[in-house]
Design an enzyme around this catalytic site. Structure first.
Site, PDB file in Angstrom:
ATOM      1  N   GLU A 114      -5.057  94.584  79.448  1.00 41.15           N
ATOM      2  CA  GLU A 114      -6.467  93.990  79.845  1.00 41.15           C
ATOM      3  C   GLU A 114      -6.937  94.359  78.676  1.00 41.15           C
ATOM      4  O   GLU A 114      -7.476  95.288  78.288  1.00 41.15           O
ATOM      5  CB  GLU A 114      -6.925  95.022  80.909  1.00 41.15           C
ATOM      6  CG  GLU A 114      -6.070  95.117  82.419  1.00 41.15           C
ATOM      7  CD  GLU A 114      -6.515  93.733  83.151  1.00 41.15           C
ATOM      8  OE1 GLU A 114      -7.449  93.191  82.778  1.00 41.15           O
ATOM      9  OE2 GLU A 114      -5.799  93.342  84.063  1.00 41.15           O
TER      10      GLU A 114
ATOM     11  N   CYS B 226     -16.150  95.152  78.671  1.00 38.34           N
ATOM     12  CA  CYS B 226     -15.228  94.117  78.206  1.00 38.34           C
ATOM     13  C   CYS B 226     -15.973  92.670  78.500  1.00 38.34           C
ATOM     14  O   CYS B 226     -15.568  91.748  77.769  1.00 38.34           O
ATOM     15  CB  CYS B 226     -13.915  94.345  78.571  1.00 38.34           C
ATOM     16  SG  CYS B 226     -13.800  94.552  80.506  1.00 38.34           S
TER      17      CYS B 226
END
Ligand code: NAD
Length: 523
Positions: A233, A267
């Site tokens: 990720e 993110c």
């Protein structure tokens, strides 16, 4: 020899509030082999039993909310409420996983195809030991959900939290000890990248990593040595597209929220904004107004007046400053915001930006909102897709159908319409990236199933001579097999009939047994 230590330093005040000893590489290897030894005991428990034990952990999380939000407040500099949001997301995910895990992990019956007399099904079994490596920006939310999913699926877990937020790592370790039935199946190893690298080389059965693209590539390389499967990720550069018919007040308000929440250290922050020409001036005016309303500072109170805390990792300040200076040197203008004392910023809105600037191409991970004027939606899409990353994106329009059509053309693994970041907070939606944002998913059914391997079973008695699959195995059945293929899979009635009638014609022609002498190969 004295052991290396990690200091807990509050990024808002610079004050050290604790420390933890680093785990040595030998201890990391030991932790993995301990968890391998513990694996049979945990994996043999029924899913129902694991769900029951994890319910106790859910209770602990809610009981310990004050300590959790306090540690996050000191460790990251974020407000207590933002700390609570991390906890909230983790608890919500755990609750929804507990409700769904038994159904998701149930063996799945599949068609047995030609094997008419077999029952075929898939069982989802845990990998074994799962290594989880997490970052500092949401040290709780990006550690607990993958750990809990891996445990629910029957794995044991070794967590390597970020060295930047080591106090949260210690807290997570402590939380698990509060459920004695669960504690023997979880280990936390503390330290920096070296400790993370030791975890990958200790041969866990699966590695789930959240962090930067550069680290993700190193982990994948090292995991390849042992063919350890990985889920990565990684970073993002999420685009926000504001179309002609968007509500500009909402777009400016929630777009600014998405750019500056957690001081831009998300993110899936709004990292770049594309606004169609006709709405650009008004959007910029409103975005500046919104940014000016978001106060930055630090408070330990439950209800802090501050929206933005400091940058958590001192190394990140260098990246932000580099992107800012690069943009200014290439002609960008700051309309509001600046670097303040220590690691604090006020929200920065940048205009006159273009794709030659780092701020539009590389992950800034800070409180910058660069806004670019585009001719129309085609140009917005072209710019949004001109990126190495593909994590999230947002599209703003009052026409849902049209917004969805635009969303379908954005190269990002998750797109939200008329909001930003919030799709991560939906535990049933799988979350992850494409392109340099990685692969693998957290959340949703996929986020649980990734922690299992599919095992296949075909169960039944010995082959029966008139089972189609048996007919295919027995020599001399070429014509019959052709006829069956034609009848079952022929794509038109004509094709079905042709293969069927050919079979009877051939049967007539070949009536009487023709045997051939064994062929001797000539040298
Ligand atoms: P990072 O890559 O520096 O570190 C992540 C983790 O990897 C840390 O625990 C670190 O100690 C460890 N690590 C470092 N080198 C290693 C090595 N060689 N082998 C094994 N482990 C190693 O990332 P960060 O600065 O902590 O986090 C910020 C990054 O994370 C940003 O790029 C952000 O976009 C990304 N992120 C992604 C998501 C997502 O879901 N896609 C979520 C949050 C953050």
């Amino acid at each position: 020899m004295e052991r290396e230590k990690l200091a807990f330093v509050n990024p808002a005040t610079g004050v050290q509030f604790g420390e933890v000893e680093m785990t040595t590489p030998q201890e990391v290897h030991q932790a993995v082999s301990d968890m391998r030894a513990a694996f049979p005991k945990w994996s043999q428990k029924s899913v129902k039993e694991r769900i029951r034990i994890l319910q106790k952990f859910q209770q602990v999380l809610i009981d310990e909310r004050e300590e959790i939000s306090s540690v996050l407040n000191q460790d990251c500099g974020k407000s207590r409420q933002d700390g609570l949001i991390e906890l909230f997301v983790s608890v919500d995910m755990l609750a929804q996983y507990r409700w769904n895990a038994a159904r998701w992990l149930k063996p799945k019956r599949v068609s047995s195809g030609l094997y008419l007399f077999k029952r075929c099904y898939v069982e989802y079994r845990p990998h074994g030991v799962v290594g989880i490596i997490s970052p500092w920006n949401y040290p709780l939310t990006l550690s607990l959900p993958p750990m809990l999913a891996a445990l629910l699926a029957g794995n044991t877990v070794v967590l390597k939290p970020s060295e930047v937020t080591a106090a949260t790592g210690v807290l997570v370790e402590k939380l698990f000890t509060k459920v004695p039935e669960l504690a023997p199946f979880v280990r936390v190893v503390h330290g920096d990248g070296k400790v993370g690298a030791a975890l990958v080389s200790a041969r866990p059965d699966y590695v789930f990593m959240t962090g930067s693209t550069a680290t993700g590539k190193k982990i994948m390389q090292s995991a390849a040595e042992n063919l350890t499967p990985v889920a990565l990720e990684l970073g993002g550069k999420d685009a926000m597209i504001v179309l002609e018919d968007a509500s500009l007040e909402a777009a400016a308000r929630w777009g600014a929220w998405g750019a500056f929440f957690n001081t831009g250290q998300t993110c899936m922050s709004v990292e770049r904004v594309y606004v169609v020409e006709s709405k650009y001036d008004e959007f910029v005016r409103l975005a500046v107004q919104q940014a000016d309303e978001l106060k930055s500072g630090y408070s330990t109170d439950l209800n802090s007046p501050f929206f933005m805390g400091p940058i958590t990792d001192p190394r990140q300040v260098k990246v932000i400053e580099d992107h800012l200076q690069d943009a200014l040197a290439k002609g960008a203008r700051i309309l509001t915001g600046k670097k303040e004392q220590g690691m604090f910023y006020t929200p920065i809105v940048l205009v006159d930006v273009n794709h030659s600037m780092k701020v539009m191409r590389e992950e800034t991970f800070g409180p910058l909102m660069p806004i670019m004027k585009v001719r129309d939606e085609e140009e917005a899409l072209r710019c949004a897709n001109d990126s190495a990353y593909g994590l999230g994106a947002s599209v703003w329009s009052s026409d849902m159908h049209h917004a969805k059509q635009v969303a379908d053309r954005v190269e990002a693994a998750s797109v939200i319409i008329n909001d930003s970041i919030a799709q991560f907070g939906v535990p049933m939606l799988p979350f992850g990236g494409i392109k340099n944002s990685g692969f693998g998913r957290t959340h949703g059914e996929e986020g649980l199933i990734q922690f299992t391997r599919p095992y296949s079973y075909a169960v039944g008695g010995a082959p029966i001579s008139w089972d189609i699959a048996t007919i295919l195995r027995v020599p001399g059945n070429y014509e019959l097999a052709t006829a069956i293929m034609g009848i079952v899979y022929g794509t038109t009635l004509k094709q079905k009939w042709e293969t069927f009638s050919q079979f009877f014609k051939k049967k007539k022609r070949t009536a009487g047994t023709i045997t051939t002498e064994p062929v001797t190969m000539q040298k």
